[in-house]
Structure formats: structure tokens, C-alpha cells
Design a protein around this motif. Sequence first.
Motif, PDB file in Angstrom:
ATOM      1  N   ASN A  74       0.854  -1.184   0.000  1.00  0.00           N
ATOM      2  CA  ASN A  74       0.000   0.000   0.000  1.00  0.00           C
ATOM      3  C   ASN A  74       0.889   1.232   0.000  1.00  0.00           C
ATOM      4  OD1 ASN A  74      -1.474   2.311   1.496  1.00  0.00           O
ATOM      5  ND2 ASN A  74      -3.139   0.896   0.973  1.00  0.00           N
ATOM      6  N   ARG A  75       0.481   2.279  -0.668  1.00  0.00           N
ATOM      7  CA  ARG A  75       1.331   3.463  -0.826  1.00  0.00           C
ATOM      8  C   ARG A  75       1.683   4.131   0.495  1.00  0.00           C
ATOM      9  NH1 ARG A  75      -2.392   6.959  -4.556  1.00  0.00           N
ATOM     10  NH2 ARG A  75      -4.069   5.476  -4.256  1.00  0.00           N
ATOM     11  N   PHE A  76       0.872   3.895   1.530  1.00  0.00           N
ATOM     12  CA  PHE A  76       1.118   4.554   2.815  1.00  0.00           C
ATOM     13  C   PHE A  76       1.691   3.607   3.878  1.00  0.00           C
ATOM     14  CE2 PHE A  76      -2.453   7.283   1.150  1.00  0.00           C
ATOM     15  CZ  PHE A  76      -1.650   8.374   0.868  1.00  0.00           C
ATOM     16  N   ASP A  77       2.105   2.405   3.478  1.00  0.00           N
ATOM     17  CA  ASP A  77       2.613   1.439   4.453  1.00  0.00           C
ATOM     18  C   ASP A  77       3.733   2.019   5.309  1.00  0.00           C
ATOM     19  OD1 ASP A  77       0.865  -0.540   3.854  1.00  0.00           O
ATOM     20  OD2 ASP A  77       2.237  -1.739   2.634  1.00  0.00           O
ATOM     21  N   LYS A  78       4.750   2.580   4.676  1.00  0.00           N
ATOM     22  CA  LYS A  78       5.921   3.073   5.406  1.00  0.00           C
ATOM     23  C   LYS A  78       5.612   4.366   6.156  1.00  0.00           C
ATOM     24  CE  LYS A  78       8.525  -0.314   4.218  1.00  0.00           C
ATOM     25  NZ  LYS A  78       8.923  -1.331   5.220  1.00  0.00           N
ATOM     26  N   ASP A  79       4.724   5.191   5.601  1.00  0.00           N
ATOM     27  CA  ASP A  79       4.332   6.413   6.304  1.00  0.00           C
ATOM     28  C   ASP A  79       3.698   6.075   7.655  1.00  0.00           C
ATOM     29  OD1 ASP A  79       5.148   7.574   3.975  1.00  0.00           O
ATOM     30  OD2 ASP A  79       3.172   8.186   3.300  1.00  0.00           O
ATOM     31  N   VAL A  80       2.770   5.125   7.623  1.00  0.00           N
ATOM     32  CA  VAL A  80       2.078   4.737   8.855  1.00  0.00           C
ATOM     33  C   VAL A  80       3.029   4.007   9.789  1.00  0.00           C
ATOM     34  CG1 VAL A  80       0.181   3.368   9.796  1.00  0.00           C
ATOM     35  CG2 VAL A  80      -0.162   4.666   7.693  1.00  0.00           C
ATOM     36  N   GLU A  81       3.931   3.187   9.233  1.00  0.00           N
ATOM     37  CA  GLU A  81       4.928   2.499  10.062  1.00  0.00           C
ATOM     38  C   GLU A  81       5.783   3.504  10.824  1.00  0.00           C
ATOM     39  OE1 GLU A  81       8.948  -0.263   9.504  1.00  0.00           O
ATOM     40  OE2 GLU A  81       7.451  -0.228   7.899  1.00  0.00           O
ATOM     41  N   ALA A  82       6.232   4.568  10.134  1.00  0.00           N
ATOM     42  CA  ALA A  82       7.058   5.577  10.793  1.00  0.00           C
ATOM     43  C   ALA A  82       6.273   6.346  11.853  1.00  0.00           C
ATOM     44  CB  ALA A  82       7.615   6.548   9.749  1.00  0.00           C
ATOM     45  N   LEU A  83       5.027   6.694  11.546  1.00  0.00           N
ATOM     46  CA  LEU A  83       4.190   7.398  12.532  1.00  0.00           C
ATOM     47  C   LEU A  83       3.944   6.535  13.762  1.00  0.00           C
ATOM     48  CD1 LEU A  83       1.539   9.173  10.279  1.00  0.00           C
ATOM     49  CD2 LEU A  83       3.025  10.300  11.941  1.00  0.00           C
ATOM     50  N   LYS A  84       3.664   5.257  13.537  1.00  0.00           N
ATOM     51  CA  LYS A  84       3.432   4.348  14.651  1.00  0.00           C
ATOM     52  C   LYS A  84       4.679   4.204  15.514  1.00  0.00           C
ATOM     53  CE  LYS A  84       1.223   1.244  17.097  1.00  0.00           C
ATOM     54  NZ  LYS A  84       0.192   1.696  18.071  1.00  0.00           N
ATOM     55  N   LEU A  85       5.843   4.066  14.881  1.00  0.00           N
ATOM     56  CA  LEU A  85       7.091   3.963  15.645  1.00  0.00           C
ATOM     57  C   LEU A  85       7.352   5.249  16.423  1.00  0.00           C
ATOM     58  CD1 LEU A  85       9.674   2.419  16.378  1.00  0.00           C
ATOM     59  CD2 LEU A  85      10.730   3.380  14.311  1.00  0.00           C
ATOM     60  N   ALA A  86       7.018   6.389  15.829  1.00  0.00           N
ATOM     61  CA  ALA A  86       7.225   7.666  16.517  1.00  0.00           C
ATOM     62  C   ALA A  86       6.399   7.741  17.802  1.00  0.00           C
ATOM     63  CB  ALA A  86       6.866   8.821  15.587  1.00  0.00           C
ATOM     64  N   THR A  87       5.125   7.349  17.728  1.00  0.00           N
ATOM     65  CA  THR A  87       4.293   7.376  18.933  1.00  0.00           C
ATOM     66  C   THR A  87       4.753   6.323  19.943  1.00  0.00           C
ATOM     67  OG1 THR A  87       2.638   5.907  17.908  1.00  0.00           O
ATOM     68  CG2 THR A  87       2.307   8.282  17.681  1.00  0.00           C
ATOM     69  N   ASN A  88       5.160   5.159  19.461  1.00  0.00           N
ATOM     70  CA  ASN A  88       5.679   4.118  20.366  1.00  0.00           C
ATOM     71  C   ASN A  88       6.938   4.590  21.087  1.00  0.00           C
ATOM     72  OD1 ASN A  88       3.630   2.386  19.643  1.00  0.00           O
ATOM     73  ND2 ASN A  88       4.871   1.135  18.276  1.00  0.00           N
ATOM     74  N   THR A  89       7.754   5.365  20.371  1.00  0.00           N
ATOM     75  CA  THR A  89       8.991   5.884  20.967  1.00  0.00           C
ATOM     76  C   THR A  89       8.678   6.788  22.150  1.00  0.00           C
ATOM     77  OG1 THR A  89      10.154   5.755  18.840  1.00  0.00           O
ATOM     78  CG2 THR A  89      11.062   7.238  20.514  1.00  0.00           C
ATOM     79  N   LEU A  90       7.688   7.658  21.988  1.00  0.00           N
ATOM     80  CA  LEU A  90       7.309   8.540  23.097  1.00  0.00           C
ATOM     81  C   LEU A  90       6.652   7.745  24.230  1.00  0.00           C
ATOM     82  CD1 LEU A  90       5.975  11.674  21.174  1.00  0.00           C
ATOM     83  CD2 LEU A  90       8.236  11.293  22.178  1.00  0.00           C
ATOM     84  N   ASP A  91       5.838   6.761  23.862  1.00  0.00           N
ATOM     85  CA  ASP A  91       5.235   5.898  24.890  1.00  0.00           C
ATOM     86  C   ASP A  91       6.315   5.203  25.706  1.00  0.00           C
ATOM     87  OD1 ASP A  91       2.740   6.622  23.962  1.00  0.00           O
ATOM     88  OD2 ASP A  91       2.481   4.830  22.723  1.00  0.00           O
TER      89      ASP A  91
END
Length: 375
Positions: free
Chosen positions: A118-135
Amino acid sequence: MSLQEINILLKNYFIECGFNYVELPLVYDSDIFYETSGEEIRKKMFSFIDETGKEKCLRPDLTVPTCQSFIRNQSDNDSAKLCYSGPIFRSSDSLEEHSLELNQSGVEIIFSENSLKNRFDKDVEALKLATNTLDNLNISKYKIKIGSLMFFHTFIYYLELPIRWKQRLLKHFFRRSYFESLLERINRGVGYDDQKKKVIMEEKFGSDNLENQTLIEVLQGKEVVNLGSRSAEEIAERFSQKSENIVSQDDGRRIVKLIRNFLRLNGQLSKFPELLKKFTIDSKVNFFDEAIQIMEEFVDMVSSKIDSTNIYFNNDFGHSIEFYDGIMFEIFDSSGKHKLLSGGRYDQLLKSLGSNKELSAIGFATNNNEIEKIL
């Protein structure tokens, strides 16, 4: 928690998430940042001349060095997950501090577009990792701001402007003072209509009749012509281009109003597709349906992975790093005073740095000095 502890904690966290740590030099050739990074970074670099006369600088950013490292050491690979942690150096306009050593920890996800489901696979992966990093840092309350140049590029592409003006607007979007000056010029109309052409011929060239002479012949026949470094042929060609690319003052005002209204759109991510739809109806825009569908797809993908309650989309994101050419994002603490993390997607940077493959990438870096203030 000290800065050193934050650096180590984040480094270890990224490694646990499957990223390979890269050690990066502190000093680089300045020209690599002049060519790739934004004006905001360029004017704050710490530069000096070495014994060979070459301009060097303390690294003001870690994305470009990480990409250079990938190209040099992993050029046979179509993908990589790389991380880093350490200081960058940028001067400051602050009265309290005239120079800064800032600490960042970050990741870069390099991939081939052909590998995406999907065209947004990596975009969402990076956003998810960013929020996990703060968590992982026990920071659970934050606000996410997202923008995307893709939507702005699509909007500009369909406007009734000469192609060279579209290219100017896209190229200088991050240089906001110059971008505004371009809008003001469009506001006054672009190119020469017949009346304006006649006035210019009389004022500049001493003739308004080219029936028996070409403009080149008029220019060459004058005893004194302020050509500068340009030939008569070059001036004539430029004049002809402007005569062919006409945007009237009324149309220019209408186009500028559309651009400004489009850039003003911002709101909660989940509601943003509806804002776009309302804008197209109110502005009588009939070319943005496909982009709205893409936005709806993006919203659905993000919402399936991340709580989107505190995610906001802004068309006029205005990020200062010019190599970003897709999604861009920043995460602030709940007060909005501290920018904890920022990143984005860059599909052209690796190629511009010398990659012989068509590779995309997305990444982010934490602002550890700001994180230290709230922990």
C-alpha cells in the motif's frame, strides 16, 4: 533523566525494534547540506575552511549523513532500517544562547516503492514507531501535526498557470518570503497581453510594429541596447515566452485566492477529507476528487494503527527541511510548547546523493533537549 541517558535509552530502543545503529562523523563537507537542506538549516550551520581551502561544517542534521552512509556501505541493498543518536550543531537567534549543541536520536527507513503493498505502508509504520517511541519514554499525552506536499503539488498541478510558474511555486514553497513574492506577482497577472506587448515594444524597443522586422532584427539594428550578458536572440525568445503564457490580472487574483484558501485548511485528521470536500464545493474546484480519495485512504490507514484523536492535518505545514517531498510530521507535548519529535518522507534525496537505484525513505528524529525538559 539526563541527556546522555535519553540518548542511550533511545539508541537501545531503536536497536531492539530491528534498526542497525550507524556511527557518523561530526564534520562534513558543507556543500552537501547547501545542496540538500533548507534555508533554515543552511543559515544556522557552523562552517569553517580547512587547510586545503575546503569549506567544512559541524553536522547540522543526521538524515543526510545517514543516507550517505547507506549509499557508501549498502549500495547493493534495496532497503535498510538505520538509527543514530548523538549531537547536531546549529546556531541560534536566541538572546540567551547564541549557539547550540542539540541531541537527537532517530531512524531512517529506506525502501523500494515496488515492495509496498500500500502506498502509505511506510508512512504509517514511521508514525506508529514515533508514537511508540514517546510511549516508551512514558510520554503519553501529545499532539501530532501532519502535512503532505503531495496534496499541495497535486493542487498546484491543476491550476491554470504556465508550467514555469507552477515549478517556481513548488520549488520555493519552503522559502516563504520568496513564495509570497511569487504569489504577489501572479496576483498582478502573468505574461504580456497584446496591449502590454505594444507598450513594451514602444518603451523598450522603440517600435510596436514587427510586421516587417523580427524582434531580433530590431534589437540588432539599435546602436545601443542594454543587453547585459544576454544575446538579442535570448531576449527575443524570453519576450516571446512571456507573450505566450498569459494569465490576466483577474485570473491571477482568482488563482492566488484559491492557493491561499487551500493553504489555510487545517483541522483534525479524521475530519480533514470533509474539509477538503467543502473547500472544493465552495471554491468550485472540480479537479481534486482523486486527491480527496487518497486523503480518505490515508486517514483510514492511520486511524487503524494510531489513536487519531490528537492528530491534526495542516495544508500549510511549512517544514524547514527542503528535502522532504511527501508526508511531514511533528509531535508536541500536550502544552504545545515543546517539539518532541519531527520527521518526514523524502523520495528524491537518495538519488541526489548519488544512489544508482530509485529508492524512497522516511524517518524522524527526537529532540532530546526538549524531551529532557518534560521528563
